[in-house]
Design a protein around this motif. Structure first.
Motif, mmCIF file in Angstrom:
data_model
loop_
_atom_site.group_PDB
_atom_site.id
_atom_site.type_symbol
_atom_site.label_atom_id
_atom_site.label_comp_id
_atom_site.label_asym_id
_atom_site.label_seq_id
_atom_site.Cartn_x
_atom_site.Cartn_y
_atom_site.Cartn_z
ATOM 1 N N LEU A 71 8.662 12.186 5.097
ATOM 2 C CA LEU A 71 7.558 11.722 4.542
ATOM 3 C C LEU A 71 6.462 10.958 5.456
ATOM 4 N N LEU A 72 6.947 9.673 6.148
ATOM 5 C CA LEU A 72 6.112 8.862 6.729
ATOM 6 C C LEU A 72 5.272 9.613 7.637
ATOM 7 N N PRO A 73 5.714 10.662 8.638
ATOM 8 C CA PRO A 73 4.969 11.278 9.519
ATOM 9 C C PRO A 73 3.973 12.161 8.901
ATOM 10 N N GLU A 74 4.446 12.633 7.910
ATOM 11 C CA GLU A 74 3.523 13.691 6.961
ATOM 12 C C GLU A 74 2.443 12.981 6.508
ATOM 13 N N LYS A 75 2.639 11.627 6.299
ATOM 14 C CA LYS A 75 1.722 10.763 5.730
ATOM 15 C C LYS A 75 0.659 10.084 6.496
ATOM 16 N N GLY A 76 0.928 10.323 8.042
ATOM 17 C CA GLY A 76 0.228 9.823 8.907
ATOM 18 C C GLY A 76 0.416 8.181 9.266
ATOM 19 N N LEU A 77 1.519 7.918 8.848
ATOM 20 C CA LEU A 77 1.971 6.555 9.067
ATOM 21 C C LEU A 77 2.817 6.169 10.214
ATOM 22 N N THR A 78 3.028 7.209 10.963
ATOM 23 C CA THR A 78 3.948 7.023 12.091
ATOM 24 C C THR A 78 2.933 7.719 13.449
ATOM 25 N N VAL A 79 2.561 6.895 14.334
ATOM 26 C CA VAL A 79 1.827 7.564 15.497
ATOM 27 C C VAL A 79 2.340 6.988 16.857
ATOM 28 N N PRO A 80 1.786 7.669 18.000
ATOM 29 C CA PRO A 80 2.240 7.367 19.328
ATOM 30 C C PRO A 80 1.953 5.988 19.572
ATOM 31 N N GLY A 81 2.928 5.163 20.326
ATOM 32 C CA GLY A 81 2.773 3.902 20.769
ATOM 33 C C GLY A 81 3.258 2.887 19.746
ATOM 34 N N ASP A 82 3.595 3.404 18.376
ATOM 35 C CA ASP A 82 3.925 2.270 17.399
ATOM 36 C C ASP A 82 5.324 1.733 17.879
ATOM 37 N N LEU A 83 5.455 0.545 17.264
ATOM 38 C CA LEU A 83 6.911 -0.081 17.222
ATOM 39 C C LEU A 83 7.198 -0.075 15.679
ATOM 40 N N ALA A 111 12.108 18.567 1.801
ATOM 41 C CA ALA A 111 12.267 17.092 2.131
ATOM 42 C C ALA A 111 11.213 16.254 1.444
ATOM 43 N N THR A 112 10.022 16.861 1.098
ATOM 44 C CA THR A 112 8.855 16.258 0.313
ATOM 45 C C THR A 112 8.295 17.081 -0.695
ATOM 46 N N GLN A 113 7.518 16.576 -1.360
ATOM 47 C CA GLN A 113 6.727 17.058 -2.556
ATOM 48 C C GLN A 113 5.792 18.087 -1.603
ATOM 49 N N ALA A 114 5.126 17.621 -0.684
ATOM 50 C CA ALA A 114 4.087 18.524 0.111
ATOM 51 C C ALA A 114 5.034 20.023 0.568
ATOM 52 N N ILE A 115 5.964 19.691 1.139
ATOM 53 C CA ILE A 115 6.906 20.855 1.663
ATOM 54 C C ILE A 115 7.303 21.652 0.424
ATOM 55 N N TYR A 116 7.905 21.330 -0.717
ATOM 56 C CA TYR A 116 8.027 21.881 -2.015
ATOM 57 C C TYR A 116 6.884 22.658 -2.006
ATOM 58 N N THR A 148 0.783 -1.062 0.032
ATOM 59 C CA THR A 148 -0.072 -0.010 0.117
ATOM 60 C C THR A 148 0.924 1.246 0.023
ATOM 61 N N ASN A 149 1.760 1.311 0.855
ATOM 62 C CA ASN A 149 2.753 2.346 0.941
ATOM 63 C C ASN A 149 4.043 2.519 0.429
ATOM 64 N N TYR A 150 3.919 2.620 -1.193
ATOM 65 C CA TYR A 150 5.135 2.394 -1.865
ATOM 66 C C TYR A 150 5.031 3.768 -2.481
ATOM 67 N N PHE A 151 5.987 4.681 -2.384
ATOM 68 C CA PHE A 151 5.961 5.954 -3.006
ATOM 69 C C PHE A 151 6.750 6.422 -4.217
ATOM 70 N N GLU A 152 6.205 6.391 -5.483
ATOM 71 C CA GLU A 152 7.140 6.336 -6.481
ATOM 72 C C GLU A 152 7.333 8.062 -6.571
ATOM 73 N N VAL A 153 8.433 8.208 -7.450
ATOM 74 C CA VAL A 153 8.862 9.544 -8.009
ATOM 75 C C VAL A 153 7.494 10.464 -8.110
ATOM 76 N N GLY A 154 7.461 11.660 -7.464
ATOM 77 C CA GLY A 154 6.165 12.425 -7.612
ATOM 78 C C GLY A 154 5.501 12.531 -6.369
ATOM 79 N N GLN A 155 5.363 11.052 -5.667
ATOM 80 C CA GLN A 155 4.784 11.245 -4.351
ATOM 81 C C GLN A 155 5.802 11.204 -3.316
ATOM 82 N N MET A 156 6.861 10.538 -3.708
ATOM 83 C CA MET A 156 7.929 10.438 -2.607
ATOM 84 C C MET A 156 8.454 11.750 -1.880
ATOM 85 N N GLY A 157 9.330 11.236 -0.840
ATOM 86 C CA GLY A 157 10.048 12.439 -0.447
ATOM 87 C C GLY A 157 10.982 11.737 0.477
#
Length: 421
Positions: free
Chosen positions: A107-119, A333-338, A93-102
């Motif tokens: 990128l991962l926190p920006e995309k909501g993939l890392t949250v408190p309590g995660d390992l 660092a990411t397309q969104a920041i750009y 699901t979370n493969y980031f091609e050129v254009g989506q990547m950063g």
């Protein structure tokens, strides 16, 4: 039962244990396994060796080609092709091609993939970045990444901890980069070897999320297993924006948790700090810096390519010019920041100042491309490592600094802080 640190509580929960102790070996369930275009191909080949039937969970793996992307040569193109095809085969699901990547750790926190309590484990040493959000995240080798992708589990030795009690508030032009460089200068590059660096205290609320990401990101440069911050209102606001509706669990250290050492750091006393060649612990403030002429400035990386960093660089460069003969390279660092930098007019400021702006990439940080140093050249960089030959020629020199210092140095052509302008 002895008290546990924040990191120990997360590990215990993921190992299905009521308590863990420093030094204990555990097997724990993973929430996310991360790889990039350099480390993933090695892991993918390892998975093939143990006849894995595929991945444990297509939603809990993130593959981010970011080191040599867009591809710089045939080898990097082959690596990315290997990752792309693996992602497709396994419906990742979370493969980031050129254009989506950063850059992965922005990128991962920006995309909501890392949250408190995660390992979280990642085959990249700066995976410790996500501790800024109260997750236990750490870098591993590609073999561990392979096992993690196949089984969803990993072995850990439970780390002991060092507590950093932060007080006060940072002065203008002093940022999270100065905090972590100060700490590494104080305890050394192996001062936290295989330990959890736990940040706490009244000063935490004065740090922006971008400051916290920077501090957690460089825990590894002190030898740390991970860096971790408590989850406060700022972190929760960040999660509302980036991971709306996603469930997470907040862990807090016990009042009687044991720490190997405790340090108190008054943020208001910190000054702009620079790590001289060839180790991040070789730190100096401008009280003892003479004229050091430079050739290049790099502002970006998983440490300092976020919007706060880009804004700070623009604040310093606005209406000024990059010194003659200096190359100034800025990498959001990411397309969104750009995009945000573009909307805020920051890219215009950089280009008018005589800097160049690159697409998101790790590029020069690891001597990849987009700013390699020639023999004898000096670079002021907002990256995280200044080892011998890290950015190019073995006799080149890297000075690690904050975006404010890097931008000021680009204007003067020598190591400088904004007050020198």
């Amino acid at each position: 039962m002895a008290g546990m640190t924040m990191s120990q509580k997360i590990l215990a929960a993921h190992a299905g244990l009521s308590e863990v102790k420093a030094g204990q070996l555990i097997e724990a369930d993973l929430d996310l396994v991360l790889g990039n275009d350099i480390t993933s191909p090695v892991a993918i080949k390892e998975m093939e060796k143990f006849n894995s039937k595929g991945v444990f969970n297509k939603d809990k793996i993130a593959l981010v080609p970011d080191h040599f992307v867009p591809n710089k040569d045939i080898k990097s193109a082959e690596n990315c092709k290997c990752v792309r095809e693996f992602a497709k085969r396994n419906s990742i699901t979370n493969y980031f091609e050129v254009g989506q990547m950063g850059i992965e750790h922005a990128l991962l926190p920006e995309k909501g993939l890392t949250v408190p309590g995660d390992l979280i484990i990642g085959a990249d040493s700066h995976t410790c970045t996500y501790g800024a959000l109260g997750a236990f995240s750490t870098g591993v080798g590609s073999t561990d990444m392979a096992a993690g992708m196949a089984t969803g589990k990993a072995w850990f030795k439970v780390p002991s901890a060092i507590k950093f009690n932060l007080t006060g508030k940072l002065n203008e032009y002093v940022s999270g980069k100065d905090v972590i460089l100060h700490i590494i200068g104080m305890i050394g590059v192996d001062g936290a070897l295989y330990k959890s660096m736990e940040f706490t205290g009244e000063g935490v609320k004065e740090l922006s999320m971008d400051d916290r990401f920077t501090i957690a990101n460089m825990a590894i440069e002190a030898g740390g297993k991970n860096g971790i911050f408590p989850v406060d209102e700022k972190a929760i606001e960040y999660l509302k924006e980036h991971a709306p509706g996603k469930e997470y669990k907040i862990f807090e250290a016990d009042p009687d948790a044991e720490y190997d050492e405790e340090y108190t750091i008054d943020l208001s006393a910190l000054k702009s700090t620079v790590a001289f060649p060839h180790l991040p612990e070789n730190t100096h403030t401008f009280d003892d810096i003479d004229d050091i002429k430079i050739d290049q400035v790099v502002i970006g990386s998983c440490t300092n390519g976020r919007i706060d960093d880009i804004r700070m660089a623009a604040k310093v460069l606005k209406g000024r010019k990059v010194a003659e003969g200096i190359r100034c390279i800025i990498i959001p660092a990411t397309q969104a920041i750009y995009m945000q930098a573009m909307d805020e007019g920051l890219l215009k400021i950089f280009i008018e100042a005589g800097a160049v702006v690159s697409t998101p990439t790790c590029g020069p940080c690891l001597g990849g491309y987009m700013g390699i140093l020639a023999s004898g050249e000096r670079c002021v960089s907002t990256t995280n490592r200044n080892f011998v030959g890290r950015m190019g020629a073995t006799d080149s020199e890297i000075y690690l600094a904050s975006p404010a210092v890097a931008a000021a140095s680009a204007v003067t052509g020598k190591l400088s802080q904004p007050s020198d302008l």
